[in-house]
Enzyme design. Sequence first.
Site, PDB file in Angstrom:
ATOM      1  N   ALA A 239     -66.610   7.116  94.711  1.00  0.00           N
ATOM      2  CA  ALA A 239     -67.215   6.452  93.483  1.00  0.00           C
ATOM      3  C   ALA A 239     -66.145   6.426  92.404  1.00  0.00           C
ATOM      4  CB  ALA A 239     -68.267   7.593  92.913  1.00  0.00           C
ATOM      5  N   HIS A 240     -66.336   6.212  91.322  1.00  0.00           N
ATOM      6  CA  HIS A 240     -65.416   5.719  90.201  1.00  0.00           C
ATOM      7  C   HIS A 240     -64.768   7.195  89.759  1.00  0.00           C
ATOM      8  CE1 HIS A 240     -67.789   7.783  87.019  1.00  0.00           C
ATOM      9  NE2 HIS A 240     -68.666   7.288  87.581  1.00  0.00           N
ATOM     10  N   ASN A 241     -63.210   6.715  89.616  1.00  0.00           N
ATOM     11  CA  ASN A 241     -62.493   7.772  89.087  1.00  0.00           C
ATOM     12  C   ASN A 241     -62.095   8.938  89.873  1.00  0.00           C
ATOM     13  OD1 ASN A 241     -63.816   6.602  86.336  1.00  0.00           O
ATOM     14  ND2 ASN A 241     -61.762   7.177  86.017  1.00  0.00           N
ATOM     15  N   SER A 259     -65.629  11.109  89.777  1.00  0.00           N
ATOM     16  CA  SER A 259     -64.678  11.707  88.776  1.00  0.00           C
ATOM     17  C   SER A 259     -64.174  13.390  89.465  1.00  0.00           C
ATOM     18  CB  SER A 259     -65.093  12.175  87.367  1.00  0.00           C
ATOM     19  OG  SER A 259     -65.208  10.947  86.582  1.00  0.00           O
TER      20      SER A 259
END
Length: 336
Positions: A239-241, A259
């Site tokens: 997923a993102h980050n 994250s």
Amino acid sequence: MEFSAQQIADMLGGTVDGNPDVTVSNLSKIEEGKAGTLSFLANLQYQKYIYQTEASIVIVGNDFKTEKPIAASLVRVEEPYMAFAKLLEAYNSLQHQKTGIHPRSIVSEKASLGEDVYIAAGVVIGDGVTIGNNTKIYANTVIGDNCNIGNNCLLFSGVNIYANSQIGNEVSLHSGVIIGADGFGFAPKGSGYDKVAQIGNVIIEDGVEIGANTTIDRATLGSTIIRRGVKLDNLIQIAHNVEIGENTVIASQSGVAGSSKIGKNCMIGGQVGISGHLKIGDGVKIAAQSGIAKDVEDNSIIQGSPAFKVSDYQKSYVYFRKLPSIIRDLEKKLKN
């Protein structure tokens, strides 16, 4: 291409028992060996096949002792499995020697291509893209604007790389990989959700391999980062980050929520789920189908959902399996 037993021995730093001039042009498993193929014996469980195989050359260990005559020529090396792996890599590299740009590809005039690049039919390369030397891009791959792809990369058919992604050297992306799609970012609003723009990118460092149909989302802000030497299996969601540390390996169908930071040299089994905003330390080992809901310290070995120390999990599992009989015994005692 054909190689003689002597050429193979020279390549591997080994010696030849038998005919040094016998040649091979293909590879085979020892139990399925045919004339003109090369095989190997590393696991002595398969030793019986060396006396039956039709393979022309077999790689064996220096300490292997024959019990009866063998038709094949033997190449003796220190580590037969690693030697055969080296040959597999060399054989594989021979399959990717194409160069040139197919007339049915679309390459922006604003893109920059290195030397000995191969661009197959149906490939689309956007504005401002840089492709390094000896990189091979197979059919129907799409590379968005302002991406950088390093040297000696392999992008198999159907890869999609969104704009502004950064790919290092010697990276392999297998079919169906998607790099840089939007992260799963939505803000509750009334009875629905507003989409949160994902304006970051993805950075993939050198020596990374990513399996088929794995997806790595772009960051909301900043970068989703896959560090040097990481190996991701098929069907993984990053997923993102997220940041994945150097030389970490993750097996199929695992997912890492937004994250979270995973350390270096970790080993993560299949179908593991890692919640968002967590820190997984260096050298961590996570058993398959585990669920991670809190930070994990360096060098931990964990299992279960929620996951905890593997030795405690195994002790608990012994009692869990006995739980029906324990309950029956307890019910009997309560009745008495």
